[in-house]
Design a protein around this motif. Sequence first.
Motif, PDB file in Angstrom:
ATOM      1  N   ALA A 227       0.835  -1.199   0.000  1.00 41.78           N
ATOM      2  CA  ALA A 227       0.000   0.000   0.000  1.00 41.78           C
ATOM      3  C   ALA A 227       0.877   1.259   0.000  1.00 41.78           C
ATOM      4  O   ALA A 227       0.442   2.324   0.441  1.00 41.78           O
ATOM      5  N   ASN A 228       2.113   1.086  -0.495  1.00 42.40           N
ATOM      6  CA  ASN A 228       3.044   2.214  -0.555  1.00 42.40           C
ATOM      7  C   ASN A 228       3.361   2.837   0.797  1.00 42.40           C
ATOM      8  O   ASN A 228       3.651   4.016   0.892  1.00 42.40           O
ATOM      9  N   GLU A 229       3.287   2.027   1.826  1.00 45.10           N
ATOM     10  CA  GLU A 229       3.625   2.544   3.148  1.00 45.10           C
ATOM     11  C   GLU A 229       5.053   2.095   3.453  1.00 45.10           C
ATOM     12  O   GLU A 229       5.352   0.907   3.375  1.00 45.10           O
ATOM     13  N   PHE A 230       5.944   3.026   3.770  1.00 44.04           N
ATOM     14  CA  PHE A 230       7.324   2.617   4.021  1.00 44.04           C
ATOM     15  C   PHE A 230       7.779   2.942   5.425  1.00 44.04           C
ATOM     16  O   PHE A 230       8.880   2.627   5.825  1.00 44.04           O
ATOM     17  N   LYS A 231       6.907   3.589   6.161  1.00 41.11           N
ATOM     18  CA  LYS A 231       7.257   3.942   7.516  1.00 41.11           C
ATOM     19  C   LYS A 231       5.972   3.944   8.322  1.00 41.11           C
ATOM     20  O   LYS A 231       4.937   4.441   7.865  1.00 41.11           O
ATOM     21  N   ARG A 232       6.015   3.346   9.488  1.00 45.23           N
ATOM     22  CA  ARG A 232       4.856   3.407  10.363  1.00 45.23           C
ATOM     23  C   ARG A 232       5.345   3.934  11.687  1.00 45.23           C
ATOM     24  O   ARG A 232       6.038   3.217  12.412  1.00 45.23           O
ATOM     25  N   GLY A 233       5.044   5.206  11.966  1.00 40.02           N
ATOM     26  CA  GLY A 233       5.633   5.848  13.141  1.00 40.02           C
ATOM     27  C   GLY A 233       7.135   5.832  12.978  1.00 40.02           C
ATOM     28  O   GLY A 233       7.662   6.228  11.936  1.00 40.02           O
ATOM     29  N   ASN A 234       7.853   5.283  13.976  1.00 33.90           N
ATOM     30  CA  ASN A 234       9.305   5.184  13.865  1.00 33.90           C
ATOM     31  C   ASN A 234       9.744   3.843  13.286  1.00 33.90           C
ATOM     32  O   ASN A 234      10.921   3.550  13.232  1.00 33.90           O
ATOM     33  N   TYR A 235       8.792   3.046  12.882  1.00 34.93           N
ATOM     34  CA  TYR A 235       9.143   1.708  12.425  1.00 34.93           C
ATOM     35  C   TYR A 235       9.265   1.643  10.914  1.00 34.93           C
ATOM     36  O   TYR A 235       8.420   2.164  10.190  1.00 34.93           O
ATOM     37  N   HIS A 236      10.339   1.008  10.463  1.00 33.60           N
ATOM     38  CA  HIS A 236      10.566   0.849   9.018  1.00 33.60           C
ATOM     39  C   HIS A 236      11.478  -0.350   8.815  1.00 33.60           C
ATOM     40  O   HIS A 236      11.958  -0.944   9.788  1.00 33.60           O
ATOM     41  N   THR A 237      11.717  -0.702   7.573  1.00 32.84           N
ATOM     42  CA  THR A 237      12.630  -1.811   7.296  1.00 32.84           C
ATOM     43  C   THR A 237      13.814  -1.340   6.439  1.00 32.84           C
ATOM     44  O   THR A 237      14.433  -2.120   5.723  1.00 32.84           O
ATOM     45  N   ASN A 238      14.137  -0.059   6.562  1.00 36.18           N
ATOM     46  CA  ASN A 238      15.219   0.496   5.720  1.00 36.18           C
ATOM     47  C   ASN A 238      16.581  -0.137   5.996  1.00 36.18           C
ATOM     48  O   ASN A 238      17.365  -0.355   5.074  1.00 36.18           O
ATOM     49  N   SER A 239      16.868  -0.423   7.276  1.00 38.39           N
ATOM     50  CA  SER A 239      18.208  -0.942   7.593  1.00 38.39           C
ATOM     51  C   SER A 239      18.415  -2.315   6.971  1.00 38.39           C
ATOM     52  O   SER A 239      19.489  -2.595   6.423  1.00 38.39           O
ATOM     53  N   ILE A 240      17.409  -3.155   7.046  1.00 34.29           N
ATOM     54  CA  ILE A 240      17.588  -4.494   6.478  1.00 34.29           C
ATOM     55  C   ILE A 240      17.651  -4.412   4.954  1.00 34.29           C
ATOM     56  O   ILE A 240      18.396  -5.146   4.310  1.00 34.29           O
ATOM     57  N   GLU A 241      16.918  -3.449   4.389  1.00 35.70           N
ATOM     58  CA  GLU A 241      16.995  -3.299   2.930  1.00 35.70           C
ATOM     59  C   GLU A 241      18.372  -2.811   2.477  1.00 35.70           C
ATOM     60  O   GLU A 241      18.863  -3.224   1.428  1.00 35.70           O
ATOM     61  N   ASN A 242      19.003  -1.964   3.296  1.00 31.21           N
ATOM     62  CA  ASN A 242      20.387  -1.569   2.987  1.00 31.21           C
ATOM     63  C   ASN A 242      21.317  -2.775   3.017  1.00 31.21           C
ATOM     64  O   ASN A 242      22.250  -2.875   2.227  1.00 31.21           O
ATOM     65  N   CYS A 243      21.046  -3.671   3.958  1.00 28.27           N
ATOM     66  CA  CYS A 243      21.861  -4.894   4.033  1.00 28.27           C
ATOM     67  C   CYS A 243      21.745  -5.681   2.725  1.00 28.27           C
ATOM     68  O   CYS A 243      22.725  -6.221   2.229  1.00 28.27           O
ATOM     69  N   TRP A 244      20.542  -5.717   2.175  1.00 26.31           N
ATOM     70  CA  TRP A 244      20.350  -6.497   0.939  1.00 26.31           C
ATOM     71  C   TRP A 244      21.150  -5.922  -0.216  1.00 26.31           C
ATOM     72  O   TRP A 244      21.712  -6.661  -1.016  1.00 26.31           O
ATOM     73  N   SER A 245      21.206  -4.586  -0.307  1.00 24.17           N
ATOM     74  CA  SER A 245      21.977  -4.050  -1.441  1.00 24.17           C
ATOM     75  C   SER A 245      23.455  -4.395  -1.275  1.00 24.17           C
ATOM     76  O   SER A 245      24.142  -4.707  -2.240  1.00 24.17           O
ATOM     77  N   ASN A 246      23.910  -4.385  -0.008  1.00 22.18           N
ATOM     78  CA  ASN A 246      25.274  -4.796   0.261  1.00 22.18           C
ATOM     79  C   ASN A 246      25.535  -6.246  -0.111  1.00 22.18           C
ATOM     80  O   ASN A 246      26.531  -6.586  -0.743  1.00 22.18           O
ATOM     81  N   LEU A 247      24.622  -7.096   0.301  1.00 22.64           N
ATOM     82  CA  LEU A 247      24.759  -8.527   0.049  1.00 22.64           C
ATOM     83  C   LEU A 247      24.788  -8.803  -1.452  1.00 22.64           C
ATOM     84  O   LEU A 247      25.645  -9.543  -1.949  1.00 22.64           O
ATOM     85  N   LYS A 248      23.870  -8.171  -2.167  1.00 22.11           N
ATOM     86  CA  LYS A 248      23.806  -8.411  -3.611  1.00 22.11           C
ATOM     87  C   LYS A 248      25.054  -7.895  -4.317  1.00 22.11           C
ATOM     88  O   LYS A 248      25.565  -8.537  -5.222  1.00 22.11           O
ATOM     89  N   ARG A 249      25.540  -6.725  -3.850  1.00 18.42           N
ATOM     90  CA  ARG A 249      26.728  -6.170  -4.477  1.00 18.42           C
ATOM     91  C   ARG A 249      27.932  -7.086  -4.251  1.00 18.42           C
ATOM     92  O   ARG A 249      28.718  -7.345  -5.152  1.00 18.42           O
TER      93      ARG A 249
END
Length: 293
Positions: A227-249
């Motif tokens: 639903a295009n929601e990327f943040k709920r209050g202070n909660y998000h999954t940005n840090s783990i997604e950064n990990c994925w770009s690292n892993l893939k690279r």
Amino acid sequence: MKRYTIDEFRAEYPDNDACLHKLFELRFKGLVCPKCESVKEFTRVKNRRSYQCPNCGFQVYPTKDTVFEKTTTPLTYWFYAIFLQTTTRNGVAAKELERQLNICYKTALRMSHQIKLLMADKSIGKLEGIVQIDECYIGMNLKNLHRKQRAEMYENNESKFDNKTGVMGFISDDKKIKFEVIDGSKTFKQRVKNNVSKKATIVTDGHLGYSGLNLHHVKHEVVNHMANEFKRGNYHTNSIENCWSNLKRTIKGTHIHVSRKHLQKYVDEVAFRLMNRDRQDEMFDIILTHVVS
Ligand SMILES: [Zn+2]
């Protein structure tokens, strides 16, 4: 940031004796002789990979029960390979070790896998605090595969049509990271329970595999990406997604092909690198301490 440089490395480990002495210090510094209870410092036995009690001659072997015990590859090669692992952004490929150390590819690959095993931090228990959880899928690039590797895949029942492998990732707000290759042996929920403390607040996307975890954990925040929601209050999954770009690279950039059998080693390596990226100067010693623990 302080860096551990090649000059410092060379000065510290000019030869095999210096490497052996480092292992001796890590394992046996201050050892009271188990045989005669002498507290005198053990001394190196000439031409052997051992140290002895100056009082009764009892010997200890710094490489015993380590990855270095049965190898004919000089310790200096191992140490240099570990050094390269800690100074390169995405780790060093076996092909590169083969070139730099002038050893055969098989030996280089074995060393590279063993060093990854050493990087894995087995001391991390269940994650606490706020823990982001997500999964990513690593494509195995089949067209770059050697015929022999392809044959191996078929032997392991890895169909050429099903060439993506999932990895589940966990990162806590105190930056502890765990990656787990997803095989058919456990459900998503079981993996979460195994890796995350009951007392933690977990943050995931809306994947159905995570539903029902609110019954187990203190709090479960769902960020609804659909639903295009990327943040709920202070909660998000940005840090783990950064990990994925690292892993893939790392996997794309450094390693031509990672077979499913070895993928866990590679993801453990990336986790180690991410967790220690602000202390490059300590990484070499941290890896060595894993040798003996
Ligand atoms: Zn003794």
